[in-house]
Structure formats: structure tokens, C-alpha cells
Design a protein around this motif. Structure first.
Motif, short mmCIF file in Angstrom:
data_model
loop_
_atom_site.label_atom_id
_atom_site.label_comp_id
_atom_site.label_asym_id
_atom_site.label_seq_id
_atom_site.Cartn_x
_atom_site.Cartn_y
_atom_site.Cartn_z
N MET A 144 48.06 -1.63 -39.30
CA MET A 144 48.12 -2.13 -40.69
C MET A 144 49.07 -1.26 -41.52
O MET A 144 49.01 -0.04 -41.50
N GLY A 145 49.94 -1.92 -42.29
CA GLY A 145 50.81 -1.18 -43.19
C GLY A 145 50.95 -1.94 -44.50
O GLY A 145 50.88 -3.17 -44.52
N TYR A 146 51.11 -1.18 -45.57
CA TYR A 146 51.24 -1.80 -46.89
C TYR A 146 52.48 -1.28 -47.61
O TYR A 146 52.84 -0.11 -47.46
N VAL A 147 53.09 -2.17 -48.41
CA VAL A 147 54.18 -1.73 -49.28
C VAL A 147 53.73 -1.90 -50.73
O VAL A 147 52.91 -2.77 -51.04
N ILE A 148 54.28 -1.04 -51.61
CA ILE A 148 53.93 -1.10 -53.03
C ILE A 148 55.20 -1.26 -53.86
O ILE A 148 56.20 -0.59 -53.62
N GLY A 149 55.14 -2.19 -54.82
CA GLY A 149 56.24 -2.35 -55.78
C GLY A 149 55.74 -1.96 -57.16
O GLY A 149 54.61 -2.28 -57.53
N ILE A 150 56.58 -1.24 -57.92
CA ILE A 150 56.18 -0.78 -59.26
C ILE A 150 57.27 -1.13 -60.27
O ILE A 150 58.45 -0.82 -60.06
N ASP A 151 56.85 -1.80 -61.34
CA ASP A 151 57.77 -2.11 -62.44
C ASP A 151 57.36 -1.24 -63.63
O ASP A 151 56.42 -1.59 -64.36
N GLY A 152 58.02 -0.12 -63.79
CA GLY A 152 57.64 0.84 -64.83
C GLY A 152 58.42 0.62 -66.11
O GLY A 152 59.56 1.06 -66.23
N GLY A 153 57.80 -0.06 -67.06
CA GLY A 153 58.46 -0.33 -68.34
C GLY A 153 58.12 0.73 -69.37
O GLY A 153 57.38 1.67 -69.09
N GLY A 154 58.67 0.56 -70.59
CA GLY A 154 58.40 1.50 -71.66
C GLY A 154 56.98 1.38 -72.18
O GLY A 154 56.32 2.37 -72.50
N VAL A 193 53.36 2.40 -46.30
CA VAL A 193 54.58 2.72 -45.53
C VAL A 193 55.84 2.80 -46.39
O VAL A 193 56.82 3.43 -46.00
N SER A 194 55.80 2.15 -47.54
CA SER A 194 57.01 2.14 -48.37
C SER A 194 56.66 1.81 -49.82
O SER A 194 55.79 0.98 -50.09
N VAL A 195 57.33 2.50 -50.76
CA VAL A 195 57.11 2.25 -52.19
C VAL A 195 58.45 2.13 -52.89
O VAL A 195 59.36 2.94 -52.64
N CYS A 196 58.58 1.13 -53.76
CA CYS A 196 59.78 1.05 -54.61
C CYS A 196 59.34 1.09 -56.07
O CYS A 196 58.52 0.29 -56.51
N CYS A 197 59.89 2.05 -56.82
CA CYS A 197 59.62 2.20 -58.26
C CYS A 197 60.87 1.83 -59.04
O CYS A 197 61.87 2.54 -58.97
N ILE A 210 62.29 -4.89 -52.28
CA ILE A 210 63.06 -3.69 -51.93
C ILE A 210 62.23 -2.75 -51.05
O ILE A 210 62.72 -2.20 -50.06
N ALA A 211 60.95 -2.60 -51.39
CA ALA A 211 60.07 -1.72 -50.60
C ALA A 211 60.01 -2.21 -49.15
O ALA A 211 60.10 -1.42 -48.21
N ARG A 212 59.90 -3.52 -48.98
CA ARG A 212 59.84 -4.08 -47.63
C ARG A 212 61.17 -3.88 -46.89
O ARG A 212 61.20 -3.47 -45.72
N GLU A 213 62.26 -4.15 -47.60
CA GLU A 213 63.60 -3.94 -47.03
C GLU A 213 63.76 -2.52 -46.51
O GLU A 213 64.29 -2.29 -45.42
N GLN A 214 63.34 -1.58 -47.34
CA GLN A 214 63.46 -0.16 -47.00
C GLN A 214 62.65 0.15 -45.74
O GLN A 214 63.09 0.88 -44.87
N TYR A 215 61.47 -0.43 -45.69
CA TYR A 215 60.60 -0.21 -44.52
C TYR A 215 61.24 -0.78 -43.26
O TYR A 215 61.30 -0.12 -42.22
N GLU A 216 61.76 -1.99 -43.39
CA GLU A 216 62.38 -2.65 -42.24
C GLU A 216 63.62 -1.90 -41.76
O GLU A 216 63.86 -1.79 -40.55
N ALA A 217 64.39 -1.40 -42.73
CA ALA A 217 65.59 -0.64 -42.36
C ALA A 217 65.19 0.61 -41.58
O ALA A 217 65.81 0.95 -40.56
N ALA A 218 64.11 1.25 -42.00
CA ALA A 218 63.63 2.45 -41.31
C ALA A 218 63.14 2.10 -39.91
O ALA A 218 63.41 2.81 -38.94
N GLN A 219 62.44 0.96 -39.81
CA GLN A 219 61.93 0.51 -38.52
C GLN A 219 63.06 0.27 -37.54
O GLN A 219 63.03 0.73 -36.40
#
Lengths: 326, 326
Positions: free
Chosen positions: A1-11, A73-77, A313-322
Motif C-alpha cells: 500500500m502506498g499513498y500520495v498527498i497533494g497540498i494547496d497552501g494558500g494565504g 510515498v510522495s508529497v507535492c506542496c 504531480i505527487a504521483r508523477e514524482q513517485y512514478e518517476a522514482a519507481q
């Protein structure tokens, strides 16, 4: 099992989305959970506090969903206030340290970028990395990404220096027209009575104590753009002119991106976001007409939200690493 | 023995001038003394505090000059922030009360008006009540008085709502041009390097933290108009265009006054004041050329200062009372 996290950090708010990475990844994500908490602009609250807030929110979220931190496995902020590389590196440093303290693996993929870039990637169709996003809300700016993944930006100078085509800018132009017509320096416009009514003021000179006395917030002033849109609907020529000029300012952002890179052409997907482009049909129609006529690209409805862009993007990054590891 | 007092109450400083009324009044006054103290805008410090400050300053001044308070026959106060009749009456009430407490006679003539009106009367030739004064400093506005002593005003909306043609407005336009040219949204201008050098910034995006981070005062930003004037002197077309537009905005004030009253004509004396009209020969020449060509009046150098205008009015008021009583 693996999870990716996406974060939209606004003001003013931050959106978190978490999603399982199955072996058969789909074009569109079905997040396991989406969650909102307060703003995380590091230029406002500091880098340490930003990392602290993100770390604690994720810790609670994983706890609630019974997902062990080791499964991430991967986080994009995508963070507001983070535009330059040194900001990105600084943010990554603080966030990775915080992640370690809550049990997230040292070797996860961590990608930090501006909130603008995740908005662009969310707006574009799944798998597509090239295109343009024009945003007009309280402020205004645009971002474009090319085939070779170079990123270009324009606008975003804030309400004093620029933000042409934004709600604040539209409202300010309208207020100025009201003062000018009161002084007989320009023709009378419907805006006078409509703005006074909206603000519950008895006459134009009361605008002075409203603006300098009560000192309304930037977004309160920007909210007057709504009155301009209504006045234009009623045929007020001054209001229509203000909205047309705003539309052209937004097209100007696209023209600039074309000057910055010849990779943009008539096939470039152009997406839009923000309250102004959502609420004024006149501005949007005019904008689409201009970019089409000038062959700056083809307008396309935004596909998904900024936090979806972060997940992609988080998933892309994970796949690129894989694929690199495998 | 009788004395008149003129007061120019600005936002940041107040000027007091006191003068003996001899039986043979002259065209020009030779004040016995002139004195400066802090600002007395009642909208900023309150009406009571304004009256308190004026009263105490006059008390000390009379004491120093060994003039008994009973010898004061007439006072004219031109106050910033006092534009409407109810403000004038309120200010008069507080000032008269304070005057009583320091021994000034209950029956003196007390005339309260805006700082703009005393500036106009000071700028016009002695004895002349009709004419126009156009002011462009940090802000911009104009005032005109007709043969029948009706007073008309235009502009003065402050830096958010208006103040076109002012130093702040010129500076803001220049800063906007800098951001636009950096984004390739407009042609490059000399202003970029000149403004960055003046502010000691390494690149255009640093303007963002300068404006929103250090939050410079309005008059600090307005000071950048100096750079625009220098760039225009060096032939920068964008700077020249900004200054020409500023000049036209100031002419627009005069056009408005003509629309407000047909008593203004090609013989109306037009005077100017403020740092912008003093420091930019381009703006002033262009302004004079336009009002002459458009037959809006004839340009005339300002005769004297605002506090001199206040003295002239104080004397007028005294003489009117004398002829009424006599």
C-alpha cells in the motif's frame, strides 16, 4: 500500500488531499480524503510555522484515516509566497524535517512549488504538462508551462504595483470614474448611484471617509467589481469599457508569455480561474475571442482544482522514482 | 492698536502669522511675526485638540510679542480636513471657546475655511478674490472663486480614489510601467534601472517586498516622481508620456471648474502650487500652454503664501465689520 498527498497552501486556507497509489493508476484520481485548514504562506507566517502546520495537519489526517505514516510515498506542496528556487529549497528543508518527526519515511519524494504551478497542472487535462493558466481574482497573474517543462510567469505584482484586470483593479477604476464624474471631469455613469447604494453612502464625498477612515480590506474593495459587472449588464458604457480593458489586460498576460517562449502557439491550451473570469461573462467572452483571433492558443475549461494538480504531480514524482529505481 | 492673525493649518504643520492693522492698510502685509507648530487637521487629531493647540500656540505667541489678547480683532483659520460648512461651524465653536479662555475678546471676527481657500487667496494678487489655484504635490486638487465669491472645488480624493496628476499618481504609474516592461507587457523604459537604483533594489521583483513588506509612506512613494522627471529629462518616452498625462489631468481640473461656473473665462487668473508643478518644467510648460490655447484663463505666478492669504482674509473681515459698524 502506498499513498500520495497533494497540498494547496494558500494565504487564507490550505487544502490537503490524500490518495492511494494503485498499480493501475487512472487518469483521474479519487482521493481517499480531502481536508481544509488555515493558510500556510511562509512569507506571512514564517517557514517554520508553515512546516509545523502542514506536519501536524497530516499527522492528524493519517491518524483519522488509520494510514501508517510509512505508507506515504510522495508529497507535492504548492505554496503561496513560494516563487523562487531558494524559497522552495528552504520550504522543503523545514517540511522534510517535520515529516521525519511524525514518522514519514526519509526517502519519500517531496516536491515544493508555487500554488500557481499546481493550479496550472490541475487546470490542464490529465497527463498534459504544457499550457497556460490565467487567474483574475482579487489579484491577477498568469503562468505557462512548455513542452520541455520550462515555466514562465507574468503579473502577480499586487494591488499597488499592478494586478491589472483583477477585481481590485476593476473596482479602483470604477471608484475613480465615480470621483471624476462627480467633479464633472468625465461623463456621468450608472456606477455612481450603484456604488453608493452598495456601500450605503449618501453622496460621493462620503467615499473619502469610507476609504481612508474605515480602511476597508483589499478584498472588500475588490468586491465592488460585482457592481461594475451589474452596471455593464445594464448597459453602462463606462462599466463596459472598464471590463473590456480588464479583459485586454488578461490577454496581455498571454501575449507576454508568448514573448517569453516561442513554444507557445495557437495549439496551446489556455485555461482560466478566479472570481472575475467566473462572474463576468463579458470579460470571459471577450478574453476567449481575443486569444482565438490573435491565435494565442485555444480556450479550454479547467479540468480540475489546484489540489488535484498537486496530487497529479505527487504521483508523477513517485512514478518517476519507481521507473528510475526499477 | 489692533492685530489680525492668519493661520494655515496643515496636516503635518501649522503656520501662524500676526500683523498690526494700521489705519493706512497696505496692499501687502508685513507680518509682525510668523511661527510654525505641528499639524491641526481636526479630522486627524479631533476638533477639541485642534482648538486646544491653536489656542495655546497663540497664547504663547502673544505673550512672547507682549501683545495683549484684547488687541486681537480678527482671526482667519484655513484648516486641512475642513471642507464643509458644518465642519467650519464646529471648528469655529471650539476655537472661539478656547480664545475666550485665553482672554481674546468675544466679539472678534473669526473666519474658518479650508486650507485650500487661504492658499487660493494667498496666490491671487492683493484685493483680488476671483481666480483659480491648481495644486499638485503628494495629492492633487483645484479651487476656484468667482466674482460673486462662489467657491468651487475639484479633485482632492486622496491617493486611492483619485489624485491624478499628483506626485503619488505619477510615481504609481511609473512603478506600474516598470512591472509591465519587466513582464514584457510593454516596452522597456529607463525608469526600470533608475527606480531600482533610487530604491537600492537589485531587480524588479524586489519591488514587491519593498511595497508590501516595508510599506513605505505615501509621500515616500510620491518622492519617486522625481525619478520620472529625471528620466523625462533624459528623453525617456514613457516618462515623458506619464508627465504629459499628469499635466493634462491638472488641466482637466480647470476644465471642470469652467463647467461648474460660467463666471470663469479666458481672463481668469490661474495660479499653481505644489512640488510637482514646481519641479517639473515639462508639466508646468505643458499646463500653461494648454490653458492658454483652450482659453481657460491666463497663468499667473502665485503672489504670496497660504498664511498670507489667511491674513488678507482676516483683515478683510475686520474691515467689513468696521464699515458695517461705522
Amino acid at each position: 500500500m502506498g499513498y500520495v498527498i497533494g497540498i494547496d497552501g494558500g494565504g487564507s486556507k490550505t487544502t490537503y488531499s490524500i490518495c492511494e497509489v494503485s498499480k493501475h493508476t487512472q487518469k483521474t484520481f479519487q482521493p481517499a480524503a480531502t481536508f481544509q485548514s488555515k493558510g500556510t504562506n511562509p512569507q506571512v507566517i514564517g517557514f517554520q510555522e508553515m512546516a509545523q502546520q502542514i506536519g501536524e495537519t497530516i499527522k492528524n489526517l493519517l491518524n483519522k484515516l488509520s494510514i501508517p505514516p510509512r505508507d506515504i510515498v510522495s508529497v507535492c506542496c504548492g505554496l503561496a509566497g513560494v516563487g523562487r528556487e531558494d524559497d522552495e529549497e528552504k520550504a522543503a528543508l523545514y517540511i522534510r524535517e517535520k515529516f521525519l518527526s511524525i514518522g514519514i519515511d526519509r526517502n519519500i519524494r517531496l516536491f515544493i512549488c508555487s500554488d500557481l504551478y499546481i493550479a496550472l497542472r490541475g487546470a490542464l487535462n490529465p497527463g498534459v504538462k504544457e499550457g497556460i493558466l490565467v487567474i483574475a481574482g482579487t489579484g491577477s497573474n498568469a503562468i505557462g508551462s512548455t513542452k520541455n517543462e520550462s515555466v514562465y510567469k507574468t503579473g502577480g505584482w499586487g494591488h499597488v504595483l499592478g494586478d491589472e484586470g483583477s477585481g481590485y483593479h476593476i473596482a479602483l477604476k470604477a471608484l475613480n470614474k465615480v470621483t471624476r464624474s462627480y467633479d464633472l471631469r468625465e461623463n456621468k455613469t450608472l456606477l455612481n448611484e450603484m456604488i453608493l447604494e452598495k456601500l450605503n453612502l449618501s453622496s460621493e464625498p462620503k467615499l473619502i471617509s469610507y476609504i481612508y477612515g474605515t480602511k476597508p480590506q483589499k478584498n472588500e474593495i475588490a468586491g465592488l467589481a460585482e457592481v461594475v459587472i451589474q452596471a455593464a449588464d445594464q448597459g453602462d458604457h463606462i462599466a463596459i469599457q472598464i471590463l473590456k480593458e480588464a479583459s485586454d489586460e488578461l490577454v496581455q498576460h498571454v501575449r507576454s508569455l508568448h514573448l517569453m517562449s516561442d513554444q507557445f502557439d495557437k495549439n496551446t491550451a489556455i485555461t482560466t480561474a478566479g472570481s472575475i473570469l467566473t462572474h463576468s461573462a463579458l470579460i470571459k467572452d471577450q478574453f476567449i475571442k481575443s486569444i482565438t483571433e490573435e491565435k494565442l492558443g485555444h480556450y479550454q475549461k479547467s479540468y480540475a482544482t489546484p489540489v488535484d494538480g498537486a496530487l497529479v504531480i505527487a504521483r508523477e514524482q513517485y512514478e518517476a522514482a519507481q521507473s528510475f529505481n526499477g
